[in-house]
Scaffold this active site. Structure first.
Site, PDB file in Angstrom:
ATOM      1  N   GLN A 164       3.941   1.462 -11.263  1.00  0.00           N
ATOM      2  CA  GLN A 164       3.065   1.547 -10.086  1.00  0.00           C
ATOM      3  C   GLN A 164       1.772   2.312 -10.368  1.00  0.00           C
ATOM      4  O   GLN A 164       0.823   2.223  -9.586  1.00  0.00           O
ATOM      5  CB  GLN A 164       3.801   2.201  -8.914  1.00  0.00           C
ATOM      6  CG  GLN A 164       4.906   1.316  -8.361  1.00  0.00           C
ATOM      7  CD  GLN A 164       5.568   1.961  -7.164  1.00  0.00           C
ATOM      8  OE1 GLN A 164       6.438   2.806  -7.326  1.00  0.00           O
ATOM      9  NE2 GLN A 164       5.136   1.609  -5.966  1.00  0.00           N
ATOM     10  N   HIS A 181      11.734  -1.625  -9.585  1.00  0.00           N
ATOM     11  CA  HIS A 181      10.342  -1.598 -10.053  1.00  0.00           C
ATOM     12  C   HIS A 181      10.260  -1.679 -11.584  1.00  0.00           C
ATOM     13  O   HIS A 181       9.407  -2.389 -12.114  1.00  0.00           O
ATOM     14  CB  HIS A 181       9.635  -0.310  -9.611  1.00  0.00           C
ATOM     15  CG  HIS A 181       8.933  -0.414  -8.284  1.00  0.00           C
ATOM     16  ND1 HIS A 181       7.955  -1.340  -8.026  1.00  0.00           N
ATOM     17  CD2 HIS A 181       9.050   0.329  -7.159  1.00  0.00           C
ATOM     18  CE1 HIS A 181       7.508  -1.172  -6.789  1.00  0.00           C
ATOM     19  NE2 HIS A 181       8.165  -0.170  -6.232  1.00  0.00           N
ATOM     20  N   GLY A 235       9.292   7.915  -3.445  1.00  0.00           N
ATOM     21  CA  GLY A 235       9.695   7.477  -4.776  1.00  0.00           C
ATOM     22  C   GLY A 235       8.540   6.759  -5.438  1.00  0.00           C
ATOM     23  O   GLY A 235       7.639   6.242  -4.759  1.00  0.00           O
ATOM     24  N   CYS A 267       6.981  -0.050   0.601  1.00  0.00           N
ATOM     25  CA  CYS A 267       6.670   0.251  -0.795  1.00  0.00           C
ATOM     26  C   CYS A 267       5.187   0.612  -0.881  1.00  0.00           C
ATOM     27  O   CYS A 267       4.357  -0.057  -0.253  1.00  0.00           O
ATOM     28  CB  CYS A 267       6.957  -0.966  -1.661  1.00  0.00           C
ATOM     29  SG  CYS A 267       6.519  -0.754  -3.395  1.00  0.00           S
ATOM     30  N   LEU A 268       4.875   1.628  -1.666  1.00  0.00           N
ATOM     31  CA  LEU A 268       3.468   2.044  -1.816  1.00  0.00           C
ATOM     32  C   LEU A 268       2.618   0.935  -2.439  1.00  0.00           C
ATOM     33  O   LEU A 268       1.402   0.913  -2.263  1.00  0.00           O
ATOM     34  CB  LEU A 268       3.375   3.312  -2.676  1.00  0.00           C
ATOM     35  CG  LEU A 268       4.005   4.572  -2.067  1.00  0.00           C
ATOM     36  CD1 LEU A 268       3.977   5.712  -3.083  1.00  0.00           C
ATOM     37  CD2 LEU A 268       3.284   4.978  -0.792  1.00  0.00           C
ATOM     38  N   HIS A 286      15.543   0.686  -5.220  1.00  0.00           N
ATOM     39  CA  HIS A 286      14.135   0.282  -5.097  1.00  0.00           C
ATOM     40  C   HIS A 286      13.342   0.634  -6.368  1.00  0.00           C
ATOM     41  O   HIS A 286      12.621  -0.208  -6.914  1.00  0.00           O
ATOM     42  CB  HIS A 286      13.524   0.959  -3.867  1.00  0.00           C
ATOM     43  CG  HIS A 286      12.092   0.608  -3.600  1.00  0.00           C
ATOM     44  ND1 HIS A 286      11.693  -0.149  -2.517  1.00  0.00           N
ATOM     45  CD2 HIS A 286      10.955   0.903  -4.283  1.00  0.00           C
ATOM     46  CE1 HIS A 286      10.369  -0.298  -2.557  1.00  0.00           C
ATOM     47  NE2 HIS A 286       9.897   0.339  -3.620  1.00  0.00           N
ATOM     48  N   GLU A 287      13.478   1.881  -6.836  1.00  0.00           N
ATOM     49  CA  GLU A 287      12.672   2.311  -7.990  1.00  0.00           C
ATOM     50  C   GLU A 287      13.156   1.671  -9.292  1.00  0.00           C
ATOM     51  O   GLU A 287      12.345   1.358 -10.171  1.00  0.00           O
ATOM     52  CB  GLU A 287      12.664   3.842  -8.114  1.00  0.00           C
ATOM     53  CG  GLU A 287      12.129   4.589  -6.888  1.00  0.00           C
ATOM     54  CD  GLU A 287      10.797   4.085  -6.346  1.00  0.00           C
ATOM     55  OE1 GLU A 287       9.979   3.549  -7.116  1.00  0.00           O
ATOM     56  OE2 GLU A 287      10.592   4.212  -5.126  1.00  0.00           O
TER      57      GLU A 287
HETATM   58 NI    NI Z   1       8.024   0.624  -4.326  1.00  0.00          NI
END
Ligand code: NI
Length: 168
Positions: free
Chosen positions: A51, A137, A46, A89-90, A133-134
């Protein structure tokens, strides 16, 4: 399409409440193409526009057992239950964290390809986790904000210094 650098915790763009998309035009389609390419390259399941440094309410998710989904102006409509998860998380490379998320999640948003509102229901799976999660963000929230204590964040591999990640 382009693979773009993924912003890391500590970057202020990750803490902004992202702006709603007013018109889904070719620039939004290009943004989404770049998000897919960046997410698959990472690799991740995701990604949210902030991001890659774009403060707009756009997310993409591709998890097993669901069609890939891109959503514009996504919102959680309903959530219920609690479950403990091990999340990553990235934008927080090198760590996993134990947090609590919902069991059932219903989200809505605009499908950028049809322009129509869609609802996605997920229960007790990676899609439910990814939706929360997204969508967090685009509201400037990172999963590390939910950590009950410092022991809940577990370094994996080459982890950067924890203190920097917790700044907001
Ligand atoms: Ni994330």
């Amino acid at each position: 399409m382009a693979i773009l650098p993924i912003r890391r915790a500590g970057d202020p763009v990750l803490r902004e409440k992202a702006k709603r998309v007013r018109t889904i035009d070719s620039s939004i389609h290009k943004l989404i193409d770049d998000m897919w390419e960046t997410m698959y390259d990472a690799p991740g399941v995701g990604l949210a526009a902030p991001q890659i440094g774009i403060s707009l309410r756009v997310i993409v998710i591709d998890v097993p057992e669901h069609e890939p989904v891109a959503l514009v102006n996504p919102e959680i409509v309903k959530r219920s239950g609690e479950r403990d998860l091990d999340e990553g998380c990235l934008s927080v490379p090198g760590y996993r964290g134990h947090i609590t998320r919902s069991v059932k999640v219903v989200a809505k948003g605009i499908d950028p390809y049809t322009g129509k509102e869609v609802r996605i229901k997920a229960q007790d799976d990676l899609m439910a986790e990814a939706l929360e999660h997204e969508i967090d963000h685009v509201n400037g929230i990172l999963y590390i904000d939910y950590l009950p204590g410092p022991d809940a964040l577990v370094p994996v591999g080459d982890a950067p210094e924890l203190k920097r990640l917790q700044e907001r």
